[in-house]
Enzyme design. Structure first.
Site, PDB file in Angstrom:
ATOM      1  N   LYS A  84       0.819  -1.213   0.000  1.00  0.00           N
ATOM      2  CA  LYS A  84       0.000   0.000   0.000  1.00  0.00           C
ATOM      3  C   LYS A  84       0.856   1.267   0.000  1.00  0.00           C
ATOM      4  O   LYS A  84       0.613   2.195  -0.777  1.00  0.00           O
ATOM      5  CB  LYS A  84      -0.945  -0.022   1.210  1.00  0.00           C
ATOM      6  CG  LYS A  84      -1.826   1.201   1.326  1.00  0.00           C
ATOM      7  CD  LYS A  84      -1.369   2.058   2.466  1.00  0.00           C
ATOM      8  CE  LYS A  84      -1.821   3.484   2.298  1.00  0.00           C
ATOM      9  NZ  LYS A  84      -1.275   4.326   3.376  1.00  0.00           N
ATOM     10  N   ASP A 113      -6.230   1.277   1.150  1.00  0.00           N
ATOM     11  CA  ASP A 113      -6.123   1.513   2.589  1.00  0.00           C
ATOM     12  C   ASP A 113      -7.451   1.138   3.240  1.00  0.00           C
ATOM     13  O   ASP A 113      -8.327   0.576   2.593  1.00  0.00           O
ATOM     14  CB  ASP A 113      -5.766   2.977   2.869  1.00  0.00           C
ATOM     15  CG  ASP A 113      -6.923   3.893   2.532  1.00  0.00           C
ATOM     16  OD1 ASP A 113      -7.806   3.488   1.762  1.00  0.00           O
ATOM     17  OD2 ASP A 113      -6.949   5.017   3.049  1.00  0.00           O
TER      18      ASP A 113
END
Length: 220
Positions: free
Chosen positions: A121, A139
């Site tokens: 991420k 996220d």
DNA sequence: CTCCCGATAT
DNA sequence: ATATCAGGAG
């Protein structure tokens, strides 16, 4: 599950709601962005920005993080939370940047994820925001919004969510879509009290309709 | 899977 | 009091 057209409608509505959606982590170069994103894990942008305001005055390049003691860096990061892991990771990360990358942040996703404290991420955010490469960083907000709307399944992993989004969204819209979903999740489709009442996506959202029915029952 | 962890909203 | 926050590593 939403079909292609329904997903398109969702994304367009999010675009209308948040036309200015963009990275909210304050930074003035790729290195500062990398540090800010590493710090942002399980924290909030607002808090990270508060800390980095002073942090980036004191630490301008990788060498600066190695010039102080670990305790001093921990103190500077204390208020963020998870500060012991983050301090250690940032020191090691700076060491590697100096040794392997001439003090620069590598632009390749495959290199970024080798850095301590940098997972998929975080690497996606850096390549997307700092280097303009198409990516969808999944996220907590992107995951929650995708699952509530029915873009993906509840049991999907974050990687599966990312793959689904990459398949359903044109590549040249990955970055803006990612930011729109973040803003939609952060300010409207919130974890605790989502604004289903005023949501333009309600007719498309099974979770929203479920919540509205529940609310209806409770006020009887 | 658990642990790391303080600030903030509810 | 408790849930949540631009997750990652062991």
């Amino acid at each position: 599950m939403l079909n292609q057209k329904q997903i398109r409608d969702c994304l367009d509505q999010m675009g209308k709601m948040f036309p200015e959606a963009a990275c909210e982590l304050k930074h003035s170069n790729p290195f500062e962005l990398l540090i800010a994103v590493v710090l942002s894990a399980q924290s909030t942008d607002a808090l990270v920005n508060k800390v980095t305001k002073n942090l980036f005055k004191k630490y301008k390049q990788p060498e600066d993080y190695l010039a102080v003691s670990l305790e001093e860096l921990q103190n500077d990061l204390r208020s963020i939370g998870l500060y012991r892991n983050k301090s250690k990771n940032i020191r090691k990360l700076c060491e590697i940047l100096i040794e392997k990358y001439n003090g620069q942040v590598p632009q390749e996703h495959s290199e970024l994820v080798k850095l301590p404290g940098v997972g998929r991420k975080t690497a996606n955010v850096v390549v997307s925001v700092a280097f303009g490469q198409p990516a969808i960083a999944v996220d907590t907000h992107v995951e929650r919004v995708s699952k509530r709307l029915g873009i993906c399944r509840w049991k999907d992993s974050v990687l599966e969510v990312e793959k689904t989004l990459m398949k359903k969204v044109p590549k040249d819209e990955w970055s803006i879509t990612h930011h729109r979903m973040i803003f939609f999740g952060r300010y409207h489709c919130k974890a605790k009290n989502p604004n289903c009442d005023s949501c333009p996506l309600l007719d498309l959202c099974r979770e929203g309709q479920k919540r509205m029915r529940k609310q209806e029952k409770a006020t009887q």
